[in-house]
Write a protein that holds these residues in place. Structure first.
Motif, PDB file in Angstrom:
ATOM      1  N   ARG A   1       0.824  -1.213   0.000  1.00  0.00           N
ATOM      2  CA  ARG A   1       0.000   0.000   0.000  1.00  0.00           C
ATOM      3  C   ARG A   1       0.857   1.260   0.000  1.00  0.00           C
ATOM      4  N   LYS A   2       1.974   1.219   0.703  1.00  0.00           N
ATOM      5  CA  LYS A   2       2.878   2.372   0.726  1.00  0.00           C
ATOM      6  C   LYS A   2       3.532   2.607  -0.633  1.00  0.00           C
ATOM      7  N   ASN A   3       3.540   1.569  -1.472  1.00  0.00           N
ATOM      8  CA  ASN A   3       4.198   1.658  -2.768  1.00  0.00           C
ATOM      9  C   ASN A   3       3.214   1.596  -3.938  1.00  0.00           C
ATOM     10  N   GLY A   4       1.981   2.012  -3.673  1.00  0.00           N
ATOM     11  CA  GLY A   4       1.009   2.196  -4.759  1.00  0.00           C
ATOM     12  C   GLY A   4       0.333   0.942  -5.255  1.00  0.00           C
ATOM     13  N   ALA A   5       0.227  -0.099  -4.416  1.00  0.00           N
ATOM     14  CA  ALA A   5      -0.450  -1.332  -4.819  1.00  0.00           C
ATOM     15  C   ALA A   5      -1.283  -1.848  -3.648  1.00  0.00           C
ATOM     16  N   ILE A   6      -2.223  -2.718  -3.943  1.00  0.00           N
ATOM     17  CA  ILE A   6      -2.990  -3.360  -2.879  1.00  0.00           C
ATOM     18  C   ILE A   6      -2.917  -4.873  -3.062  1.00  0.00           C
ATOM     19  N   PRO A   7      -2.973  -5.619  -1.953  1.00  0.00           N
ATOM     20  CA  PRO A   7      -2.849  -7.078  -2.036  1.00  0.00           C
ATOM     21  C   PRO A   7      -4.170  -7.736  -2.381  1.00  0.00           C
ATOM     22  N   GLY A   8      -4.071  -8.982  -2.804  1.00  0.00           N
ATOM     23  CA  GLY A   8      -5.252  -9.770  -3.099  1.00  0.00           C
ATOM     24  C   GLY A   8      -4.893 -11.221  -3.316  1.00  0.00           C
ATOM     25  N   VAL A   9      -5.927 -12.024  -3.550  1.00  0.00           N
ATOM     26  CA  VAL A   9      -5.747 -13.451  -3.798  1.00  0.00           C
ATOM     27  C   VAL A   9      -6.509 -13.826  -5.063  1.00  0.00           C
ATOM     28  N   LEU A  10      -5.850 -14.548  -5.943  1.00  0.00           N
ATOM     29  CA  LEU A  10      -6.507 -15.142  -7.104  1.00  0.00           C
ATOM     30  C   LEU A  10      -6.850 -16.570  -6.729  1.00  0.00           C
ATOM     31  N   TYR A  11      -8.131 -16.948  -6.915  1.00  0.00           N
ATOM     32  CA  TYR A  11      -8.554 -18.283  -6.496  1.00  0.00           C
ATOM     33  C   TYR A  11      -9.606 -18.810  -7.468  1.00  0.00           C
ATOM     34  N   GLY A  12     -10.020 -20.048  -7.258  1.00  0.00           N
ATOM     35  CA  GLY A  12     -11.074 -20.640  -8.069  1.00  0.00           C
ATOM     36  C   GLY A  12     -10.546 -21.514  -9.183  1.00  0.00           C
ATOM     37  N   ASP A  13     -11.379 -22.449  -9.611  1.00  0.00           N
ATOM     38  CA  ASP A  13     -11.046 -23.403 -10.675  1.00  0.00           C
ATOM     39  C   ASP A  13     -11.528 -22.854 -12.014  1.00  0.00           C
ATOM     40  N   ASP A  14     -10.616 -22.714 -12.976  1.00  0.00           N
ATOM     41  CA  ASP A  14     -11.018 -22.211 -14.294  1.00  0.00           C
ATOM     42  C   ASP A  14     -11.444 -23.323 -15.237  1.00  0.00           C
ATOM     43  N   GLY A  15     -11.436 -24.574 -14.757  1.00  0.00           N
ATOM     44  CA  GLY A  15     -11.850 -25.700 -15.592  1.00  0.00           C
ATOM     45  C   GLY A  15     -10.792 -26.164 -16.564  1.00  0.00           C
ATOM     46  N   GLU A  16      -9.633 -25.540 -16.512  1.00  0.00           N
ATOM     47  CA  GLU A  16      -8.555 -25.885 -17.440  1.00  0.00           C
ATOM     48  C   GLU A  16      -7.259 -26.213 -16.693  1.00  0.00           C
ATOM     49  N   GLY A  17      -7.414 -26.638 -15.453  1.00  0.00           N
ATOM     50  CA  GLY A  17      -6.258 -27.079 -14.684  1.00  0.00           C
ATOM     51  C   GLY A  17      -5.665 -26.068 -13.731  1.00  0.00           C
ATOM     52  N   HIS A  18      -6.197 -24.853 -13.716  1.00  0.00           N
ATOM     53  CA  HIS A  18      -5.685 -23.827 -12.805  1.00  0.00           C
ATOM     54  C   HIS A  18      -6.692 -23.638 -11.666  1.00  0.00           C
ATOM     55  N   LYS A  19      -6.305 -23.984 -10.458  1.00  0.00           N
ATOM     56  CA  LYS A  19      -7.199 -23.801  -9.316  1.00  0.00           C
ATOM     57  C   LYS A  19      -6.447 -23.464  -8.026  1.00  0.00           C
ATOM     58  N   GLU A  20      -5.154 -23.198  -8.153  1.00  0.00           N
ATOM     59  CA  GLU A  20      -4.372 -22.862  -6.972  1.00  0.00           C
ATOM     60  C   GLU A  20      -4.651 -21.423  -6.526  1.00  0.00           C
ATOM     61  N   ARG A  21      -4.444 -21.186  -5.246  1.00  0.00           N
ATOM     62  CA  ARG A  21      -4.562 -19.828  -4.707  1.00  0.00           C
ATOM     63  C   ARG A  21      -3.221 -19.129  -4.880  1.00  0.00           C
ATOM     64  N   VAL A  22      -3.261 -17.904  -5.438  1.00  0.00           N
ATOM     65  CA  VAL A  22      -2.042 -17.166  -5.734  1.00  0.00           C
ATOM     66  C   VAL A  22      -2.143 -15.769  -5.125  1.00  0.00           C
ATOM     67  N   LEU A  23      -1.132 -15.384  -4.357  1.00  0.00           N
ATOM     68  CA  LEU A  23      -1.073 -14.021  -3.827  1.00  0.00           C
ATOM     69  C   LEU A  23      -0.706 -13.062  -4.957  1.00  0.00           C
ATOM     70  N   ILE A  24      -1.427 -11.967  -5.062  1.00  0.00           N
ATOM     71  CA  ILE A  24      -1.196 -11.009  -6.148  1.00  0.00           C
ATOM     72  C   ILE A  24      -1.156  -9.602  -5.589  1.00  0.00           C
ATOM     73  N   ALA A  25      -0.718  -8.670  -6.411  1.00  0.00           N
ATOM     74  CA  ALA A  25      -0.759  -7.240  -6.082  1.00  0.00           C
ATOM     75  C   ALA A  25      -1.218  -6.497  -7.325  1.00  0.00           C
ATOM     76  N   VAL A  26      -2.135  -5.558  -7.150  1.00  0.00           N
ATOM     77  CA  VAL A  26      -2.638  -4.778  -8.276  1.00  0.00           C
ATOM     78  C   VAL A  26      -2.455  -3.295  -7.974  1.00  0.00           C
TER      79      VAL A  26
END
Length: 199
Positions: free
Chosen positions: A8-33
């Protein structure tokens, strides 16, 4: 956490990418936007934010996602975190789409003293398949609405090939006329009572 504070001090906020896309990706990933991007889209989209599809770049891979669980500071209302759920083309993903009620000024019973009651603000619907766009709202024309019959999901205007309403939507009241409605000095009765009897 310290990491969230650093972001937040450097112009971004944290988040989590989650859920199954039906194509093999379903892991939880820490992200910053970037905070500036979140500010821009929350201002422009408002209630439509969580039914808007985005491409999210995660380690060089583009994921088709919906925003979820936006958290804001209780005092400043600045975004503090934002999660994303992967869009599942095969199984579909449930979204909440704001309902836009319009033509109140043309409704005869509202002109005669009735009040528009909008009991449901969002349509819960599933989207699936090869799509890159979900409408930011669905329309409900209340010009012909009367106290004799409340509006349900069948009275909404949307693409039923694209949006499949959640089963619970079919038992919901979306719009009704309440209050006293008078015509030429003659009281037609309590509109709210008539609506509940016809539901």
């Amino acid at each position: 956490t310290n990491y969230s504070y650093y972001l937040r001090k450097n112009g971004a906020i944290p988040g989590v990418l989650y859920g199954d896309d039906g194509e093999g990706h379903k892991e939880r990933v820490l992200i910053a936007v970037p905070t500036s991007e979140v500010d821009r889209f929350t201002t422009r989209l408002n209630l439509s934010l969580e039914c808007t599809l985005f491409y999210l770049d995660v380690d060089g891979e583009k994921a088709l996602v919906f925003p979820r669980q936006l958290s804001c500071h209780p005092t400043t209302e600045r975004p503090e975190s934002l999660n994303f759920i992967r869009y599942n083309k095969k199984r579909g993903t449930l979204v909440q789409i704001p309902i836009r009620y319009y033509n109140q000024e043309k409704n005869k019973e509202i002109k005669m003293g009735g009040f528009l009651s909008t009991a449901t603000r969002f349509l819960d619907a599933r989207v699936k398949g090869d799509i890159t766009y979900v409408p930011p709202f669905v329309n409900c024309n209340v010009e012909k609405l009367t106290h004799k019959r409340a509006y349900g999901v069948d009275d909404l205007d949307f693409d039923r090939n694209l949006l499949k309403p959640h089963p619970k939507m079919y038992s919901r009241v979306f719009a009704s006329i309440s209050g006293k409605v008078k015509d030429d000095g003659t009281d037609t009765g309590d509109a709210a009572a008539a609506t509940s009897q016809s539901a």
